[in-house]
Design a protein around this motif. Structure first.
Motif, PDB file in Angstrom:
ATOM      1  N   UNK A 246       0.847  -1.195   0.000  1.00  0.00           N
ATOM      2  CA  UNK A 246       0.000   0.000   0.000  1.00  0.00           C
ATOM      3  C   UNK A 246       0.880   1.240   0.000  1.00  0.00           C
ATOM      4  N   UNK A 247       0.729   2.074  -1.017  1.00  0.00           N
ATOM      5  CA  UNK A 247       1.550   3.288  -1.102  1.00  0.00           C
ATOM      6  C   UNK A 247       0.652   4.504  -1.344  1.00  0.00           C
ATOM      7  N   UNK A 248       0.873   5.548  -0.557  1.00  0.00           N
ATOM      8  CA  UNK A 248       0.227   6.829  -0.811  1.00  0.00           C
ATOM      9  C   UNK A 248       1.310   7.806  -1.264  1.00  0.00           C
ATOM     10  N   UNK A 249       1.066   8.495  -2.357  1.00  0.00           N
ATOM     11  CA  UNK A 249       2.006   9.535  -2.779  1.00  0.00           C
ATOM     12  C   UNK A 249       1.406  10.875  -2.401  1.00  0.00           C
ATOM     13  N   UNK A 250       2.177  11.684  -1.697  1.00  0.00           N
ATOM     14  CA  UNK A 250       1.699  13.025  -1.369  1.00  0.00           C
ATOM     15  C   UNK A 250       2.602  14.051  -2.049  1.00  0.00           C
ATOM     16  N   UNK A 251       1.988  15.030  -2.706  1.00  0.00           N
ATOM     17  CA  UNK A 251       2.747  16.092  -3.359  1.00  0.00           C
ATOM     18  C   UNK A 251       2.708  17.349  -2.498  1.00  0.00           C
ATOM     19  N   UNK A 252       3.813  17.655  -1.842  1.00  0.00           N
ATOM     20  CA  UNK A 252       3.905  18.902  -1.079  1.00  0.00           C
ATOM     21  C   UNK A 252       4.237  20.043  -2.037  1.00  0.00           C
ATOM     22  N   UNK A 253       3.894  21.257  -1.638  1.00  0.00           N
ATOM     23  CA  UNK A 253       4.054  22.391  -2.548  1.00  0.00           C
ATOM     24  C   UNK A 253       4.785  23.552  -1.865  1.00  0.00           C
ATOM     25  N   UNK A 254       6.099  23.373  -1.541  1.00  0.00           N
ATOM     26  CA  UNK A 254       6.845  24.492  -0.972  1.00  0.00           C
ATOM     27  C   UNK A 254       6.756  25.684  -1.925  1.00  0.00           C
ATOM     28  N   UNK A 255       6.529  26.847  -1.421  1.00  0.00           N
ATOM     29  CA  UNK A 255       6.404  28.086  -2.197  1.00  0.00           C
ATOM     30  C   UNK A 255       4.957  28.339  -2.619  1.00  0.00           C
ATOM     31  N   UNK A 256       4.030  27.440  -2.282  1.00  0.00           N
ATOM     32  CA  UNK A 256       2.606  27.638  -2.623  1.00  0.00           C
ATOM     33  C   UNK A 256       2.408  28.024  -4.083  1.00  0.00           C
ATOM     34  N   UNK A 257       3.017  27.279  -5.010  1.00  0.00           N
ATOM     35  CA  UNK A 257       2.806  27.603  -6.424  1.00  0.00           C
ATOM     36  C   UNK A 257       1.325  27.488  -6.770  1.00  0.00           C
ATOM     37  N   UNK A 258       0.672  26.519  -6.170  1.00  0.00           N
ATOM     38  CA  UNK A 258      -0.727  26.293  -6.508  1.00  0.00           C
ATOM     39  C   UNK A 258      -1.485  25.770  -5.291  1.00  0.00           C
ATOM     40  N   UNK A 259      -1.203  26.349  -4.130  1.00  0.00           N
ATOM     41  CA  UNK A 259      -1.777  25.805  -2.894  1.00  0.00           C
ATOM     42  C   UNK A 259      -2.046  26.895  -1.878  1.00  0.00           C
ATOM     43  N   UNK A 260      -2.818  26.501  -0.859  1.00  0.00           N
ATOM     44  CA  UNK A 260      -3.189  27.457   0.173  1.00  0.00           C
ATOM     45  C   UNK A 260      -2.256  27.457   1.367  1.00  0.00           C
ATOM     46  N   UNK A 261      -1.319  26.494   1.441  1.00  0.00           N
ATOM     47  CA  UNK A 261      -0.321  26.537   2.511  1.00  0.00           C
ATOM     48  C   UNK A 261       0.919  25.733   2.106  1.00  0.00           C
ATOM     49  N   UNK A 262       1.933  25.750   2.980  1.00  0.00           N
ATOM     50  CA  UNK A 262       3.208  25.073   2.678  1.00  0.00           C
ATOM     51  C   UNK A 262       3.431  23.866   3.582  1.00  0.00           C
ATOM     52  N   UNK A 263       2.343  23.260   4.001  1.00  0.00           N
ATOM     53  CA  UNK A 263       2.401  22.105   4.901  1.00  0.00           C
ATOM     54  C   UNK A 263       3.517  21.107   4.536  1.00  0.00           C
ATOM     55  N   UNK A 264       4.243  20.669   5.545  1.00  0.00           N
ATOM     56  CA  UNK A 264       5.328  19.702   5.362  1.00  0.00           C
ATOM     57  C   UNK A 264       4.830  18.337   5.838  1.00  0.00           C
TER      58      UNK A 264
END
Lengths: 201, 618
Positions: free
Chosen positions: B112-130
């Motif tokens: 079972x694998x989940x891939x999560x895409x983090x978005x440092x710099x908020x290019x297209x997101x509402x936060x920079x969650x790590x």
């Protein structure tokens, strides 16, 4: 050791930036070189400012190019060229389309528009860079298809000293990437781009 | 994008593709059998590739209504013994958190694998969650690839590790790995798809008594992974091995920056690269640090490694000097790059980077010249049309406007709040309980409605919220790349009615006359109203028509009638319209429509105060 060649391609969304970065990548692969590029998706809507990084060489690591380190900057629109010229290394080369797309709310007559164009050109001239202005729109029309402006610029950039891929390799890659019925007109646009830079020199 | 035929070809080859497509290929090579996901930048291309590949290769893939449902779907497949995967963006992982915090206690069976895409710099997101912190908090093993090629290999390995330890695995990518484009080595694969089999057991019911028993088992599994890590190959040490002054610890994409930065500053230092960041490979870390005076942490956003490993040092009496976020050599926000890392290293080890001043000066100079080019609604966008009349009504009534996540976040006129997926209706409910003298509006798209809007709507009905819910149903999940969603088969008007909404209206957002009446009428209604503006996404519709060679009936402006008032350009902001550089016969400015961009929506002809705009050929 192969030195890494770093370049930045910028413009306005929908101008065909991805196509030429694809052609460069295919040509590099044929030469046994690696390519690493970086793009941003999502919020970059049609009509927004767009920038793509390309690194060509061997043993590539990080995909982004820091400010002040790109050997070449290719601009599809002069405002965008100016916006991203900071990525160029001192004495680097700029290939920019003469196209100016004013923000949509910009209300001017012909005279004022010409003045604004002159001022952008003047500002680009302030940088320690070798700037080539290419009439991409005119040359693409001359080739027979307005959509080949990006290919005109591809021809032009192939002539920049130090660019690691020969124009013939780019021609071969181009044939693989553009629709077969448009190969001829694209090759014509490519050659017009080459000529335009040679004339500048 | 790589072609589908290349992505699914069962052969050894080098293929130019995005990091996300490399991740999808890794899953294909690992023989994943069930894939479920909700789109979200920067993860969407994984799911697009998997959904395209599934029917060709014979595995199952779906677009789920949200990340939690996707996670549950994949989990059930896994405990039935088949390999399963899900992918989401960082904030999507929060939606799924309720599921995985508990199923981690129970472990999995099929990989079972989940891939999560983090978005440092908020290019297209509402936060920079790590998302690495989830590795600590939920006991979720986290692996972090440093490049697209490694991402592909890590996905494959993750399935093996998952089955070896019966633990679901989290693969953390970031925008710069997911959206890097590189030539990726593809390998041959075997697909041994099998029927799922659920063996009767009480292991997978998280009742309190079982959970109490399962928690120590979870910690034991994490301990076993920790013991195995030093020989796993996930931790690698490189650089001069006799160097005792400095050592760098890094992971993920930051490793790539370290490599380039060291080249730039012409130094060689020992680097410990951690491929798995939770649990930590304590043995290798302590071994690496024990003879070093200084440890430099290079990582993006949060000081995850720095804080965790500093604690490890104290617990083991290893006390090197720590350099990282705590000493300010890198920032706790935005993304890193080669230069920022080079500057960080120079602050610790000395030396200099040339030409910094020159570059900074030119940055300041360019910033002064260049006009801002904000992203706009596309030509013909029905959100713009919807907002046009709506914004007048909202302003006139001093209404409060709670928007949501989607293309409509680009609204330039009336948006007051944006919080999270489905958050608009919930917030409107809250506003309505404390603000009584103003109308309250919530705005939401079709995909977001099915994602988390429905429970909020049921809540609004049940709690008698006096709010107006505007659903822009453009028949797809447009912002993340036009993915399909349940609106294709489930009518949102039926959903609203069956949930007990009394006032439900559907109309065409280009029909302003009707729209005005509906909005005014809805304001008179007590209780929640649902107003559905339905029209296929103009951008996608236009592209489909162009591809098919269908004629698009574009509009044009009569230069002699146009009074250059700017309604269509300055106010309505349609990117298909611009000022002409010429003047008309009266020597006046006028506006023109670019026929290559116009989608023929007709809205400009409806709002032009002098009737200068009409269909070409009329």
């Amino acid at each position: 050791m192969v030195e890494t060649y770093q370049m930045v391609i910028c413009g306005v969304g929908g101008q065909g930036i991805l196509t030429i970065s694809d052609i460069i990548t295919i040509a590099a692969q044929m030469k046994g070189l690696n390519v690493l590029g970086s793009e941003v998706h999502g919020m970059a809507q049609k009509g927004g400012s767009v920038i793509t990084n390309l690194k060509i060489g061997k043993n590539l690591n990080s995909p982004t190019i820091p400010i002040g380190t790109s050997k070449m900057l290719v601009g599809f629109e002069q405002n965008e060229t100016l916006r991203y010229i900071k990525y160029l290394q001192p004495r680097g080369t700029v290939i920019t389309s003469e196209t100016v797309l004013f923000p949509i709310t910009w209300k001017k007559d012909k005279e004022a528009a010409d003045k604004a164009r002159e001022s952008i050109k003047g500002n680009l001239g302030k940088f320690d860079a070798n700037v080539h202005f290419i009439d991409a729109e005119g040359l693409a029309n001359q080739a027979g298809l307005a959509l080949t402006q990006n290919i005109v610029l591809l021809g032009a950039l192939s002539q920049v000293e130090g660019f690691p891929i020969a124009d013939n390799d780019l021609r071969e890659a181009l044939k693989l990437r553009v629709p077969p019925k448009h190969i001829e007109v694209n090759l014509k646009a490519f050659d017009l781009g080459i000529k335009a830079v040679k004339k500048n020199n | 994008m790589a072609k589908l035929e290349e992505l699914i070809a069962n052969e050894e080859s080098k293929v130019l593709c995005l990091g996300n497509e490399a991740i999808a290929r890794g899953a294909i090579e690992a023989g994943v059998q069930v894939f479920a996901a909700y789109p979200g930048t920067p993860s969407s291309e994984i799911s697009m590739a998997m959904n395209a590949a599934a029917p060709k290769l014979g595995f199952y893939a779906e677009w789920s209504t949200n990340e939690k449902v996707a996670m549950e779907t994949a989990f059930a497949a896994s405990i039935s013994g088949v390999r399963a995967m899900t992918a989401c963006k960082h904030v999507g992982l929060n939606v799924a958190a309720d599921a995985f915090y508990s199923f981690l206690y129970m472990g999995c069976k099929g990989g079972f694998v989940t891939v999560v895409g983090d978005d440092p710099h908020c290019f297209s997101s509402q936060n920079e969650q790590d998302s690495r912190w989830l590795g600590v908090s939920a006991q979720f093993p986290v692996i972090e690839p440093s490049s697209p090629q490694e991402a592909k290999e890590y996905v494959k390995r993750a399935f093996d590790v998952s089955e070896k330890f019966e633990m679901p695995m989290l693969l953390r990518s970031t925008t710069r790995v997911s959206h890097a484009r590189a030539d990726i080595q593809f390998n041959k694969f075997e697909s041994n798809f099998k029927e799922g089999e659920y063996e009767k057991t009480n292991r997978f019911a998280c009742l309190p008594a079982l959970a109490r028993a399962n928690h120590p088992k979870l910690l034991e599994r994490m301990e076993k992974i920790k013991e195995w890590l030093p020989t796993s190959g996930f931790s690698t040490i490189e650089g001069p091995d006799n160097h005792t002054e400095f050592g760098i610890i890094t992971s993920g994409n930051s490793y790539a920056y370290v490599k380039d930065a060291l080249k730039t500053i012409k130094k060689e230092l020992p680097i410990l690269k951690l491929g798995m960041v939770a649990p930590l490979d304590e043995q290798t870390i302590l071994e690496f640090a024990k003879d070093k005076e200084n440890i430099i942490f290079i990582e993006e956003v949060d000081p995850y490694l720095e804080d965790r490993i500093s604690a490890l040092f104290i617990q083991n009496g290893v006390i090197p000097k720590i350099h990282g976020k705590s000493s300010g050599i890198t920032k706790r926000y935005h993304e890193l790059n080669e230069r920022l890392v080079a500057e960080a290293l120079v602050k610790v080890i000395g030396g200099s980077i040339v030409q910094v001043n020159e570059i900074e000066r030119s940055v300041e100079e360019t910033n002064d010249f260049v006009p801002f080019r904000p992203p706009l609604f596309c030509a013909g966008c029905q959100h713009r049309a919807a907002f046009w009349e709506l914004s007048k009504i909202v302003r006139k009534n001093k209404g409060i406007f709670a928007s949501d996540i989607g293309c409509y976040s680009l609204d330039p006129w009336v948006t007051d709040t944006i919080l999270c997926m489905g958050g608009g209706i919930g917030m409107a409910n809250g506003f309505s309980k404390v603000i009584k003298d103003k109308p309250i509006f919530a705005y939401i798209g079709d995909s977001t409605f099915f994602h988390t809007g429905m429970p909020a709507l049921a809540n609004a009905v049940y709690n008698k919220a006096n709010i107006n819910i505007l659903v822009l149903d453009n028949r797809m999940t447009a912002m993340t790349g036009f993915q399909p969603n349940p609106t294709e088969e489930i009518d949102i008007a039926d959903v609203a009615k069956s949930l007990g909404v009394e006032y439900v209206v559907v109309f065409d957002p280009y029909d302003f006359e009707n729209g005005k009446k509906v909005f005014e009428d809805a304001l008179k209604h007590e209780g929640p109203t649902v107003i559905i503006m339905r029209k296929i996404c103009a951008n996608e519709d236009w592209r489909r028509k162009r591809r098919k060679g269908e004629k698009i009936e574009v509009f044009h402006i009569d230069p002699e009638v146009c009074i250059a008032c700017g309604t269509c350009i300055v106010q309505y902001q349609c990117p298909a319209i611009r000022w002409s550089l010429e003047t008309n016969s009266k020597g006046k400015n006028y506006s023109v429509i670019d026929p290559d961009v116009c989608t023929g929506c007709s809205v400009c002809s409806q709002i032009c105060p002098v009737g200068a705009i009409s269909k070409v050929d009329e």
